[in-house]
Design an enzyme around this catalytic site. Sequence first.
Site, mmCIF file in Angstrom:
data_model
loop_
_atom_site.group_PDB
_atom_site.id
_atom_site.type_symbol
_atom_site.label_atom_id
_atom_site.label_comp_id
_atom_site.label_asym_id
_atom_site.label_seq_id
_atom_site.Cartn_x
_atom_site.Cartn_y
_atom_site.Cartn_z
ATOM 1 N N SER A 2 47.532 36.303 44.675
ATOM 2 C CA SER A 2 48.134 35.816 43.433
ATOM 3 C C SER A 2 48.096 36.890 42.331
ATOM 4 O O SER A 2 49.012 36.964 41.505
ATOM 5 C CB SER A 2 47.472 34.520 42.961
ATOM 6 N N ASN A 3 47.076 37.732 42.330
ATOM 7 C CA ASN A 3 47.068 38.832 41.349
ATOM 8 C C ASN A 3 48.130 39.874 41.676
ATOM 9 O O ASN A 3 48.774 40.420 40.774
ATOM 10 C CB ASN A 3 45.676 39.481 41.288
ATOM 11 N N MET B 32 38.539 42.421 49.950
ATOM 12 C CA MET B 32 37.193 41.926 50.228
ATOM 13 C C MET B 32 36.308 42.897 51.013
ATOM 14 O O MET B 32 35.328 42.484 51.616
ATOM 15 C CB MET B 32 37.274 40.569 50.948
ATOM 16 N N ARG B 33 36.664 44.174 51.014
ATOM 17 C CA ARG B 33 35.813 45.160 51.687
ATOM 18 C C ARG B 33 35.242 46.142 50.664
ATOM 19 O O ARG B 33 35.878 46.406 49.644
ATOM 20 C CB ARG B 33 36.626 45.964 52.707
ATOM 21 N N ASN C 270 39.487 47.471 39.815
ATOM 22 C CA ASN C 270 39.200 46.170 40.431
ATOM 23 C C ASN C 270 39.148 45.099 39.355
ATOM 24 O O ASN C 270 38.850 45.375 38.199
ATOM 25 C CB ASN C 270 37.856 46.222 41.173
ATOM 26 N N HIS D 35 37.329 41.316 38.657
ATOM 27 C CA HIS D 35 36.244 40.476 39.165
ATOM 28 C C HIS D 35 36.120 39.227 38.279
ATOM 29 O O HIS D 35 36.140 39.332 37.056
ATOM 30 C CB HIS D 35 34.937 41.282 39.149
HETATM 31 C C1 GRF Z 1 40.408 36.918 42.295
HETATM 32 O O1 GRF Z 1 39.638 35.892 41.743
HETATM 33 C C2 GRF Z 1 39.826 38.260 41.941
HETATM 34 O O2 GRF Z 1 39.176 38.283 40.707
HETATM 35 C C3 GRF Z 1 38.815 38.491 43.028
HETATM 36 O O3 GRF Z 1 39.398 37.938 44.188
HETATM 37 C C4 GRF Z 1 40.336 36.928 43.813
HETATM 38 C C5 GRF Z 1 41.643 37.316 44.444
HETATM 39 O O4 GRF Z 1 42.627 36.328 44.334
HETATM 40 N N1 GRF Z 1 38.499 39.888 43.160
HETATM 41 P P1 GRF Z 1 44.125 36.656 44.704
HETATM 42 O O5 GRF Z 1 44.128 37.139 46.165
HETATM 43 O O6 GRF Z 1 44.617 37.711 43.772
HETATM 44 O O7 GRF Z 1 44.873 35.366 44.578
#
Ligand code: GRF
Length: 194
Positions: A14-15, A91-92, A109, A111
């Site tokens: 989603s980001n 996630m790595r 990044n 967070h």
């Molecule tokens: C987000 O909450 C971001 O802050 C974290 O992982 C999540 C990723 O969500 N690092 P998406 O894949 O961007 O929907």
Amino acid sequence: MALSLVVLASGRGSNFKAILDAIAAGKCGAKVEALICDHAGAPVLEIAKSAKIPIHVIEKKDFASPLAFDEKLLALLSQHNPGLVVLAGYMRILRSPKIFEKYRRRILNIHPSLLPKYPGAHAQKDAFDAGEKVSGLTIHLVDESLDAGPILYQEKVDISGCKSAEEVSEKILAREHLAYPRVIDKIARDEIKI
Ligand code: GRF
């Protein structure tokens, strides 16, 4: 000239979508050169396909070690040679010193907590379980530490009314989608110096 990005993502994306949308709307002076994803079935791949962004999938199972994985990652990054590497739900942990040699202070990044509080993969749940009334989001440069590189931007989010960790995640995520493209745009304009 637009700041060139390679986005690294593992899941929902989603980001990533928020960044693409902001670019398309002329609100973020960047260009996504490629998406690198470490999960063959991740929803983020569909988003990249629809937007016609070049995709690279590299999976852990195909490499003998995390370092070997990162060597391949570096080779892919070098192929595009972006101005900024954007982690968006990747996630790595980056382990290759060579990646930091080449891209130090150019890896970003986001967070979902006010770091240094609640690093790690369950930040929203950790904040909720701790009974926090305010949490938020942090955008930082990535270094060898976990979720502890130099902070560029933080935003507080009131979570006092949230009834679950999921609600906390949703509330913070909505703000992430606004903040991440905005910070990337400011980096592109040199208003945030990296
Ligand atoms: C987000 O909450 C971001 O802050 C974290 O992982 C999540 C990723 O969500 N690092 P998406 O894949 O961007 O929907």
